[in-house]
Design a protein around this motif. Structure first.
Motif, PDB file in Angstrom:
ATOM      1  N   GLY A  28      -4.987  39.430  16.895  1.00 55.62           N
ATOM      2  CA  GLY A  28      -4.584  39.702  18.270  1.00 55.62           C
ATOM      3  C   GLY A  28      -3.093  39.811  18.491  1.00 55.62           C
ATOM      4  O   GLY A  28      -2.648  40.157  19.592  1.00 55.62           O
ATOM      5  N   ASP A  29      -2.297  39.537  17.458  1.00 56.61           N
ATOM      6  CA  ASP A  29      -0.842  39.584  17.603  1.00 56.61           C
ATOM      7  C   ASP A  29      -0.349  41.016  17.396  1.00 56.61           C
ATOM      8  O   ASP A  29       0.331  41.327  16.405  1.00 56.61           O
ATOM      9  CB  ASP A  29      -0.178  38.627  16.610  1.00 56.61           C
ATOM     10  CG  ASP A  29       1.331  38.532  16.823  1.00 56.61           C
ATOM     11  OD1 ASP A  29       1.790  38.929  17.905  1.00 56.61           O
ATOM     12  OD2 ASP A  29       2.029  38.069  15.905  1.00 56.61           O
ATOM     13  N   MET A  30      -0.717  41.886  18.314  1.00 57.51           N
ATOM     14  CA  MET A  30      -0.329  43.297  18.264  1.00 57.51           C
ATOM     15  C   MET A  30      -0.068  43.768  19.683  1.00 57.51           C
ATOM     16  O   MET A  30      -0.646  43.237  20.645  1.00 57.51           O
ATOM     17  CB  MET A  30      -1.430  44.160  17.637  1.00 57.51           C
ATOM     18  CG  MET A  30      -1.769  43.825  16.206  1.00 57.51           C
ATOM     19  SD  MET A  30      -3.104  44.873  15.562  1.00 57.51           S
ATOM     20  CE  MET A  30      -2.268  46.450  15.436  1.00 57.51           C
ATOM     21  N   SER A  31       0.776  44.772  19.838  1.00 58.11           N
ATOM     22  CA  SER A  31       0.978  45.389  21.144  1.00 58.11           C
ATOM     23  C   SER A  31       1.092  46.895  20.966  1.00 58.11           C
ATOM     24  O   SER A  31       1.549  47.376  19.925  1.00 58.11           O
ATOM     25  CB  SER A  31       2.224  44.836  21.838  1.00 58.11           C
ATOM     26  OG  SER A  31       3.400  45.192  21.139  1.00 58.11           O
ATOM     27  N   ARG A  32       0.663  47.604  22.001  1.00 59.20           N
ATOM     28  CA  ARG A  32       0.704  49.057  21.989  1.00 59.20           C
ATOM     29  C   ARG A  32       1.207  49.573  23.332  1.00 59.20           C
ATOM     30  O   ARG A  32       0.992  48.952  24.371  1.00 59.20           O
ATOM     31  CB  ARG A  32      -0.699  49.644  21.722  1.00 59.20           C
ATOM     32  CG  ARG A  32      -1.205  49.450  20.300  1.00 59.20           C
ATOM     33  CD  ARG A  32      -0.429  50.288  19.315  1.00 59.20           C
ATOM     34  NE  ARG A  32      -0.917  50.166  17.947  1.00 59.20           N
ATOM     35  CZ  ARG A  32      -0.458  49.291  17.062  1.00 59.20           C
ATOM     36  NH1 ARG A  32       0.486  48.432  17.415  1.00 59.20           N
ATOM     37  NH2 ARG A  32      -0.922  49.266  15.833  1.00 59.20           N
ATOM     38  N   PRO A  37      -4.132  47.839   6.361  1.00 65.43           N
ATOM     39  CA  PRO A  37      -3.056  48.569   5.694  1.00 65.43           C
ATOM     40  C   PRO A  37      -2.659  49.818   6.480  1.00 65.43           C
ATOM     41  O   PRO A  37      -3.519  50.533   7.007  1.00 65.43           O
ATOM     42  CB  PRO A  37      -3.675  48.947   4.337  1.00 65.43           C
ATOM     43  CG  PRO A  37      -4.759  47.939   4.123  1.00 65.43           C
ATOM     44  CD  PRO A  37      -5.303  47.631   5.474  1.00 65.43           C
ATOM     45  N   GLY A  38      -1.369  50.074   6.540  1.00 62.37           N
ATOM     46  CA  GLY A  38      -0.868  51.268   7.212  1.00 62.37           C
ATOM     47  C   GLY A  38      -0.600  51.087   8.684  1.00 62.37           C
ATOM     48  O   GLY A  38       0.020  51.950   9.319  1.00 62.37           O
ATOM     49  N   ASP A  39      -1.069  49.976   9.278  1.00 62.99           N
ATOM     50  CA  ASP A  39      -0.896  49.747  10.708  1.00 62.99           C
ATOM     51  C   ASP A  39       0.457  49.106  10.981  1.00 62.99           C
ATOM     52  O   ASP A  39       1.108  48.571  10.085  1.00 62.99           O
ATOM     53  CB  ASP A  39      -2.017  48.852  11.227  1.00 62.99           C
ATOM     54  CG  ASP A  39      -2.603  49.373  12.540  1.00 62.99           C
ATOM     55  OD1 ASP A  39      -1.892  50.149  13.213  1.00 62.99           O
ATOM     56  OD2 ASP A  39      -3.740  49.012  12.870  1.00 62.99           O
ATOM     57  N   VAL A  40       0.888  49.148  12.238  1.00 59.66           N
ATOM     58  CA  VAL A  40       2.142  48.505  12.646  1.00 59.66           C
ATOM     59  C   VAL A  40       1.830  47.501  13.751  1.00 59.66           C
ATOM     60  O   VAL A  40       0.876  47.676  14.510  1.00 59.66           O
ATOM     61  CB  VAL A  40       3.177  49.542  13.135  1.00 59.66           C
ATOM     62  CG1 VAL A  40       3.575  50.466  12.004  1.00 59.66           C
ATOM     63  CG2 VAL A  40       2.645  50.346  14.319  1.00 59.66           C
ATOM     64  N   PRO A  41       2.623  46.438  13.881  1.00 63.72           N
ATOM     65  CA  PRO A  41       2.296  45.400  14.862  1.00 63.72           C
ATOM     66  C   PRO A  41       2.595  45.777  16.303  1.00 63.72           C
ATOM     67  O   PRO A  41       2.014  45.202  17.228  1.00 63.72           O
ATOM     68  CB  PRO A  41       3.153  44.211  14.424  1.00 63.72           C
ATOM     69  CG  PRO A  41       4.267  44.821  13.651  1.00 63.72           C
ATOM     70  CD  PRO A  41       3.706  46.032  12.978  1.00 63.72           C
ATOM     71  N   ALA A  42       3.497  46.754  16.519  1.00 61.77           N
ATOM     72  CA  ALA A  42       3.881  47.059  17.900  1.00 61.77           C
ATOM     73  C   ALA A  42       4.410  48.481  18.026  1.00 61.77           C
ATOM     74  O   ALA A  42       4.949  49.043  17.066  1.00 61.77           O
ATOM     75  CB  ALA A  42       4.942  46.072  18.383  1.00 61.77           C
ATOM     76  N   THR A  43       4.242  49.060  19.218  1.00 57.64           N
ATOM     77  CA  THR A  43       4.897  50.321  19.579  1.00 57.64           C
ATOM     78  C   THR A  43       5.385  50.202  21.021  1.00 57.64           C
ATOM     79  O   THR A  43       4.797  49.491  21.829  1.00 57.64           O
ATOM     80  CB  THR A  43       3.966  51.541  19.463  1.00 57.64           C
ATOM     81  OG1 THR A  43       2.873  51.409  20.391  1.00 57.64           O
ATOM     82  CG2 THR A  43       3.422  51.697  18.057  1.00 57.64           C
ATOM     83  N   TRP A  44       6.471  50.941  21.310  1.00 57.64           N
ATOM     84  CA  TRP A  44       7.047  50.897  22.652  1.00 57.64           C
ATOM     85  C   TRP A  44       7.994  52.095  22.784  1.00 57.64           C
ATOM     86  O   TRP A  44       8.943  52.218  22.031  1.00 57.64           O
ATOM     87  CB  TRP A  44       7.767  49.573  22.858  1.00 57.64           C
ATOM     88  CG  TRP A  44       8.432  49.390  24.187  1.00 57.64           C
ATOM     89  CD1 TRP A  44       8.346  50.204  25.287  1.00 57.64           C
ATOM     90  CD2 TRP A  44       9.309  48.323  24.561  1.00 57.64           C
ATOM     91  NE1 TRP A  44       9.088  49.705  26.311  1.00 57.64           N
ATOM     92  CE2 TRP A  44       9.692  48.552  25.898  1.00 57.64           C
ATOM     93  CE3 TRP A  44       9.793  47.195  23.887  1.00 57.64           C
ATOM     94  CZ2 TRP A  44      10.553  47.695  26.578  1.00 57.64           C
ATOM     95  CZ3 TRP A  44      10.644  46.344  24.572  1.00 57.64           C
ATOM     96  CH2 TRP A  44      11.009  46.586  25.895  1.00 57.64           C
ATOM     97  N   ALA A  45       7.709  52.962  23.736  1.00 57.33           N
ATOM     98  CA  ALA A  45       8.489  54.188  23.897  1.00 57.33           C
ATOM     99  C   ALA A  45       9.630  54.023  24.884  1.00 57.33           C
ATOM    100  O   ALA A  45       9.466  53.448  25.958  1.00 57.33           O
ATOM    101  CB  ALA A  45       7.585  55.316  24.385  1.00 57.33           C
ATOM    102  N   ASN A  46      10.779  54.556  24.526  1.00 63.13           N
ATOM    103  CA  ASN A  46      11.851  54.800  25.483  1.00 63.13           C
ATOM    104  C   ASN A  46      11.597  56.181  26.091  1.00 63.13           C
ATOM    105  O   ASN A  46      11.595  57.184  25.376  1.00 63.13           O
ATOM    106  CB  ASN A  46      13.209  54.759  24.775  1.00 63.13           C
ATOM    107  CG  ASN A  46      14.377  54.973  25.717  1.00 63.13           C
ATOM    108  OD1 ASN A  46      14.291  55.719  26.674  1.00 63.13           O
ATOM    109  ND2 ASN A  46      15.495  54.316  25.424  1.00 63.13           N
ATOM    110  N   GLY A  47      11.374  56.246  27.398  1.00 61.31           N
ATOM    111  CA  GLY A  47      11.029  57.505  28.055  1.00 61.31           C
ATOM    112  C   GLY A  47      12.181  58.171  28.766  1.00 61.31           C
ATOM    113  O   GLY A  47      11.962  59.092  29.568  1.00 61.31           O
TER     114      GLY A  47
END
Length: 335
Positions: free
Chosen positions: A213-217, A293-303
């Motif tokens: 659960g320690d992921m953010s999108r 494998p291949g996943d990342v823990p977080a994403t966050w866009a600068n818009g």
């Protein structure tokens, strides 16, 4: 009428974009391979809905087939082309990497060659937030480092960006690459988390929650994404005469730009699950597992760049977007 060619038109994003372009008065040619990566019946239903418009024409073929795109674009001479077709999925690229070479590399090369032979006024191509890879300096800006991709899927998309830049520079083709951030909404893909979680919750089955659960999108509602694409169609890059402004990803040597399209607000995976629980009225049975494998823990866009170019920023709240998807899912599957 302006004419648009949309590749991947029977896909999730392509379907919504085609609907928007038709509503705006475009004649639309929808190109799709109708592959069986996920339930083809869902793609067929999307395409059937689009075919209700007399201004939509479907072409079912594969990007990687020699000459298909060259002949189609030479015959139709579309004003704009939006290239969304690709082999998607971070995890599937570990199991079937060759399909990514064929669709994402060879297919995109065929498209670029076809546009070189028959230019359009603006070519827009989909990339992904996954190209930021191991970069942990967030929110991600378009000029930030993106050289450490974590999956082969992301690597092929970064290659598409480099291929597009070279063609923009060599042949003066205006190209906009957009990096999508975790798109969701009605008619979504069955391999995406929202679809899988909703299906499991309504069936009383457990869901796998990666990285415990320690992921953010940065969840981006599909209508917000499509609005961004639509506005960018009218913002074709030009070969710069001066140094691009700070924060602008416009190439210093080509009519080429990269633009993030994301909600601009990261959401923890647990909060995402709670939004689905609220919409479905069901409690999730969570099976906590390690990161894949291949996943990342977080994403966050600068818009900021999208706002600068179009004046637009995504507006749909996560709960409203999840509610819309769950309502569609219940109606579509009669549950």
């Amino acid at each position: 009428m302006p004419k648009a060619l949309v590749t991947g038109a029977a896909g999730f994003i392509g379907y919504h974009l085609c609907q928007r372009l038709l509503a705006d008065g475009f004649d639309v040619i929808g190109f799709d391979a109708m592959t069986d990566y996920y339930d083809v019946r869902l793609k067929q239903r999307r395409q059937a809905n689009l075919l209700q418009s007399q201004r939509f024409r479907a072409v079912n073929d594969r990007l990687e087939n020699d000459g298909v795109l060259h002949d189609l674009i030479a015959q139709e001479k579309p004003d704009i082309i939006v290239h969304l077709a690709a082999q998607a999925g971070v995890r599937y690229s570990i199991d079937a990497p060759r399909s990514y070479v064929e669709s994402n590399l060879i297919g995109t090369f065929n498209l670029l060659e076809a546009v070189r032979a028959t230019p359009c006024t603006h070519l827009l191509m989909a990339s992904t937030s996954s190209v930021y890879g191991a970069n942990t300096d967030m929110p991600y800006g378009e000029t930030d480092k993106a050289d450490s991709q974590m999956s082969f899927y992301a690597a092929t998309k970064k290659a598409n960006e480099a291929m597009g830049h070279s063609y923009a520079h060599l042949y003066d083709i205006p190209i906009t690459m957009f990096r999508f951030f975790t798109v969701y909404g009605p008619w979504g893909r069955p391999d995406m988390a929202l679809f899988k979680f909703t299906r499991a919750m309504l069936s009383g089955d457990p869901i796998d929650v990666y990285n415990h659960g320690d992921m953010s999108r940065d969840f981006t509602y599909v209508s917000d994404l499509v609005e961004g694409i639509r506005l960018l169609i009218d913002a074709a890059p030009e070969r710069p005469k001066d140094t691009p402004a700070k924060g602008d990803s416009l190439s210093p040597v080509a009519p080429y730009r990269i633009v993030n399209i994301g909600n601009g607000e990261p959401t923890q995976l647990i909060a995402f699950i709670q939004a689905i629980e609220k919409s479905t009225g069901r409690k999730a049975i969570c099976n906590m597992v390690d990161m894949q494998p291949g996943d990342v823990p977080a994403t966050w866009a600068n818009g900021d760049l999208l706002r600068e170019l179009t004046g637009y920023a995504p507006q749909t709240s996560l709960q409203d977007g999840v509610d819309a998807f769950v309502a569609w899912y219940r109606e579509y599957y009669d549950v």
